[in-house]
Design an enzyme around this catalytic site. Structure first.
Site, mmCIF file in Angstrom:
data_model
loop_
_atom_site.group_PDB
_atom_site.id
_atom_site.type_symbol
_atom_site.label_atom_id
_atom_site.label_comp_id
_atom_site.label_asym_id
_atom_site.label_seq_id
_atom_site.Cartn_x
_atom_site.Cartn_y
_atom_site.Cartn_z
ATOM 1 N N LYS A 215 0.832 -1.216 0.000
ATOM 2 C CA LYS A 215 0.000 0.000 0.000
ATOM 3 C C LYS A 215 0.863 1.261 0.000
ATOM 4 C CE LYS A 215 -1.642 1.736 4.013
ATOM 5 N NZ LYS A 215 -1.458 3.159 4.339
ATOM 6 N N ASN A 216 1.862 1.302 0.898
ATOM 7 C CA ASN A 216 2.617 2.545 1.057
ATOM 8 C C ASN A 216 3.637 2.777 -0.059
ATOM 9 O OD1 ASN A 216 1.063 3.200 3.188
ATOM 10 N ND2 ASN A 216 2.567 2.630 4.765
ATOM 11 N N ARG B 166 -4.703 10.618 4.391
ATOM 12 C CA ARG B 166 -3.650 11.628 4.541
ATOM 13 C C ARG B 166 -2.622 11.571 3.421
ATOM 14 N NH1 ARG B 166 -2.826 13.822 9.240
ATOM 15 N NH2 ARG B 166 -0.677 14.094 8.599
ATOM 16 N N CYS C 56 -4.799 12.742 13.234
ATOM 17 C CA CYS C 56 -5.481 11.467 13.056
ATOM 18 C C CYS C 56 -5.325 10.657 14.328
ATOM 19 C CB CYS C 56 -5.007 10.737 11.814
ATOM 20 S SG CYS C 56 -3.530 9.775 11.999
ATOM 21 N N ARG D 256 0.592 14.457 13.419
ATOM 22 C CA ARG D 256 1.101 14.256 12.061
ATOM 23 C C ARG D 256 1.192 15.538 11.218
ATOM 24 N NH1 ARG D 256 -1.197 8.749 9.661
ATOM 25 N NH2 ARG D 256 0.717 8.868 8.508
ATOM 26 N N PRO D 257 2.040 16.461 11.642
ATOM 27 C CA PRO D 257 2.218 17.682 10.854
ATOM 28 C C PRO D 257 2.887 17.384 9.510
ATOM 29 C CG PRO D 257 3.883 17.548 12.564
ATOM 30 C CD PRO D 257 2.945 16.397 12.795
ATOM 31 N N ASP E 20 4.448 0.424 11.970
ATOM 32 C CA ASP E 20 3.244 -0.180 11.378
ATOM 33 C C ASP E 20 3.068 -1.646 11.770
ATOM 34 O OD1 ASP E 20 2.640 2.223 10.232
ATOM 35 O OD2 ASP E 20 3.361 1.706 8.230
ATOM 36 N N ILE F 150 7.804 6.784 17.035
ATOM 37 C CA ILE F 150 7.466 7.496 15.783
ATOM 38 C C ILE F 150 6.207 8.365 15.939
ATOM 39 C CG2 ILE F 150 6.978 7.248 13.315
ATOM 40 C CD1 ILE F 150 9.769 6.250 14.029
ATOM 41 N N ARG G 257 -8.535 -0.350 4.497
ATOM 42 C CA ARG G 257 -7.692 0.670 3.858
ATOM 43 C C ARG G 257 -6.346 0.086 3.445
ATOM 44 N NH1 ARG G 257 -6.292 4.921 7.564
ATOM 45 N NH2 ARG G 257 -4.939 5.282 5.802
HETATM 46 N N1 EPU Z 1 6.612 14.514 11.200
HETATM 47 C C1 EPU Z 1 6.799 15.821 11.550
HETATM 48 N N2 EPU Z 1 6.780 16.770 10.578
HETATM 49 C C2 EPU Z 1 6.561 16.456 9.281
HETATM 50 C C3 EPU Z 1 6.357 15.132 8.925
HETATM 51 C C4 EPU Z 1 6.383 14.156 9.905
HETATM 52 O O1 EPU Z 1 6.978 16.126 12.719
HETATM 53 O O2 EPU Z 1 6.530 17.388 8.469
HETATM 54 C C5 EPU Z 1 6.591 13.477 12.234
HETATM 55 C C6 EPU Z 1 5.212 12.839 12.365
HETATM 56 O O3 EPU Z 1 4.343 13.600 13.153
HETATM 57 C C7 EPU Z 1 5.523 11.498 12.962
HETATM 58 C C8 EPU Z 1 6.887 11.179 12.356
HETATM 59 O O4 EPU Z 1 7.416 12.406 11.877
HETATM 60 O O5 EPU Z 1 5.611 11.598 14.341
HETATM 61 C C9 EPU Z 1 6.849 10.177 11.223
HETATM 62 O O6 EPU Z 1 5.998 10.637 10.208
HETATM 63 P P1 EPU Z 1 6.228 10.333 8.668
HETATM 64 O O7 EPU Z 1 6.075 11.635 7.953
HETATM 65 O O8 EPU Z 1 7.447 9.551 8.457
HETATM 66 O O9 EPU Z 1 4.956 9.432 8.370
HETATM 67 P P2 EPU Z 1 4.069 9.519 7.080
HETATM 68 O O10 EPU Z 1 4.914 9.753 5.912
HETATM 69 O O11 EPU Z 1 2.917 10.431 7.335
HETATM 70 C C10 EPU Z 1 4.237 6.978 6.465
HETATM 71 C C11 EPU Z 1 3.271 5.845 6.265
HETATM 72 C C12 EPU Z 1 2.702 5.437 7.622
HETATM 73 C C13 EPU Z 1 3.859 5.016 8.518
HETATM 74 C C14 EPU Z 1 4.874 6.159 8.639
HETATM 75 C C15 EPU Z 1 6.106 5.809 9.441
HETATM 76 C C16 EPU Z 1 2.406 6.218 4.045
HETATM 77 C C17 EPU Z 1 1.271 6.596 3.191
HETATM 78 N N3 EPU Z 1 2.212 6.284 5.370
HETATM 79 O O12 EPU Z 1 3.480 8.044 7.049
HETATM 80 O O13 EPU Z 1 1.856 4.332 7.378
HETATM 81 O O14 EPU Z 1 3.373 4.678 9.797
HETATM 82 O O15 EPU Z 1 5.296 6.570 7.320
HETATM 83 O O16 EPU Z 1 6.727 4.714 8.905
HETATM 84 O O17 EPU Z 1 3.451 5.843 3.544
HETATM 85 C C18 EPU Z 1 0.072 2.883 7.820
HETATM 86 O O18 EPU Z 1 0.287 2.350 6.724
HETATM 87 O O19 EPU Z 1 -0.714 2.392 8.674
HETATM 88 C C19 EPU Z 1 0.731 4.144 8.149
HETATM 89 C C20 EPU Z 1 0.289 4.968 9.093
#
Ligand code: EPU
Length: 419
Positions: free
Chosen positions: A22-23, A92, A116, A121-122, A304, A326, A396
């Site tokens: 998915k990701n 998201r 969420c 998740r900023p 995850d 995380i 999802r």
């Molecule tokens: N963060 C910030 N600022 C930012 C971006 C992220 O502080 O601008 C923080 C987040 O708040 C969080 C941490 O960094 O605490 C990690 O967030 P990241 O941005 O890496 O997560 P993401 O890209 O939103 C993806 C996956 C998630 C997975 C995370 C971590 C996708 C679509 N989503 O999310 O997948 O948990 O990386 O590996 O790729 C899931 O599939 O269930 C899922 C939530």
């Protein structure tokens, strides 16, 4: 509303094939916005999030045709540069169109996703990075409004190796002027898979899969075909299903290197994990021992799989600690496991889990995608019947999980509930 009714106690065994990730699917689909030429993506899983991404791309001007698991996409012209709130609030990962839209058209209006169930998740790192590349970014009426006549590569250090942030910036940099260097980039296999696809489209990217990405912008990208990587989180969930039921399951069609942390933790707990080529056989018998895990960016233990691993720990011998580093509130499953008789104490970012002799089936509520998967695993081992409500979260990210588990001998049925 749909739920899973699970009658626990069956030992599961047999062989299943991994689906596409998915990701990886979501960024790959979004990346096709970077070119007007046709692209095809293979091994695309049939998931609610993938359908949402397809709807979003269609709204932006992409024609999308699916032929089984192969999806053909083409965006001759971007007809809208707006990702509306209605789509972004259900997924998201819609934010992944920001980089491609801005790079291809010079503008984008993407709804801010909001918080969420697992944390705030900023997306500040995505926005700061694009601003460093020369974009003018404003937040207006809940939307990110980004404009850039031409993006320019720069040297950027990410305060945290954000996964989708790294992807957005990498996609934007493929069409930017000059060279972009991203330090402390995310190393997740899905980032590498996206880079591999972009390279097939003509992008110049070095260092994918490491924490330093070097992207040299090119004037245009072309169409390409790419078959995506298997879903390491689905595979991990199935491995944990084998361990929790003291079963014997082989998952095929996967990349074992993506699962190293889980393999080692399962072995530490006393399970037997055999890796052969592109398959993994997981077996367990008798009591497993408690182990502790700490979620970290890849190659650390994946957040995850935290909820699913914790399900296993509720029935291992002894006490282990789950540390979530995380996301700040990815523990909503704890209260639901407690309804099934688990002994878990929460202390900040630690969950202290004392293994019990068993769990007892109960009616529980899925709160997010991976928590739902953890509840299903708990249901497989619990005494009697477990009803996991709000299974739309699970849909999802897992394709027909009940059928896969059913083919291995689990008693899991999808039922429709009133209310
Ligand atoms: N963060 C910030 N600022 C930012 C971006 C992220 O502080 O601008 C923080 C987040 O708040 C969080 C941490 O960094 O605490 C990690 O967030 P990241 O941005 O890496 O997560 P993401 O890209 O939103 C993806 C996956 C998630 C997975 C995370 C971590 C996708 C679509 N989503 O999310 O997948 O948990 O990386 O590996 O790729 C899931 O599939 O269930 C899922 C939530």
């Amino acid at each position: 509303m749909e739920a899973f009714r699970i009658r626990g106690g069956n030992t599961i065994s047999g062989e299943v094939q991994a689906d596409g990730a998915k990701n990886a699917a979501l960024p790959l689909l979004a990346a096709t916005l970077l070119t007007g030429q046709p692209c095809t993506i293979g091994r695309v899983p049939d998931l609610a999030d993938v359908r949402t991404m397809r709807s979003l791309l269609t709204a932006l001007g992409t024609t999308v045709e699916a032929n089984g698991a192969t999806v053909a996409l083409q965006t001759p012209n971007i007809t809208s540069t707006e990702a509306p709130y209605d789509l972004v609030k259900t997924m998201r990962a819609s934010i992944l169109v920001l980089g491609p839209l801005l790079a291809r058209t010079g503008e984008a209006r993407v709804s801010l996703p909001g918080g969420c169930a697992i944390g705030a998740r900023p997306i500040s790192l995505h926005l700061e990075g694009l601003a460093r590349m020369g974009a003018e970014i404003k937040i207006e009426h809940g939307y990110v409004v980004a404009k850039a006549k031409k993006l320019t590569g720069c040297r950027l250090y990410l305060d945290f190796p954000t996964v989708t942030g790294t992807m957005n910036l990498m996609m934007a940099a493929t069409l930017a002027d000059g060279v972009m260097i991203i330090e402390n980039a995310a190393c997740e296999p899905e980032v590498k898979d996206l880079a591999d696809f972009l390279i097939r489209m003509g992008a110049r990217i070095d260092g994918a899969g490491t924490d330093r990405l070097v992207i040299e912008g090119v004037p245009a990208l072309s169409g390409a075909h790419h078959a995506m990587i298997p879903d390491r989180i689905e595979v991990g969930t199935l491995m944990l299903a084998a361990a929790i039921t003291r079963g014997d399951v082989t998952v095929t069609g996967l990349h074992p290197a993506h699962l190293e942390a889980l393999i080692q933790k399962l072995r530490e707990a006393g399970a037997t994990v055999d890796v052969t080529g592109d398959s993994i056989r997981t077996r367990a018998s008798g009591k497993l021992h408690a182990v502790s895990i700490r979620t970290l960016p890849h190659p650390g233990f994946p957040t995850d799989l935290q909820a699913q691993f914790m399900a296993l720990m509720t029935v291992t011998e002894g006490m282990g600690i789950v540390t979530e580093t995380i996301f700040e509130s990815r523990f909503t499953h704890v209260a639901e496991y407690a309804r099934m008789g688990a002994n878990i104490r929460l202390e900040g970012q630690n969950a202290i889990v004392t293994g019990m002799d068993g769990l007892s089936g109960a009616e529980v509520m899925a709160t997010d995608l991976r928590a739902s998967a953890g509840l299903v695993l708990a249901g497989l081992v619990a005494d009697g019947e477990t009803l996991v409500r709000r299974i739309y979260h699970l849909d999802r990210g897992y394709e027909k999980l009940e059928q896969k588990l059913g083919s291995l001998g689990a008693d899991v049925a999808r039922v429709t509930m009133a209310g």
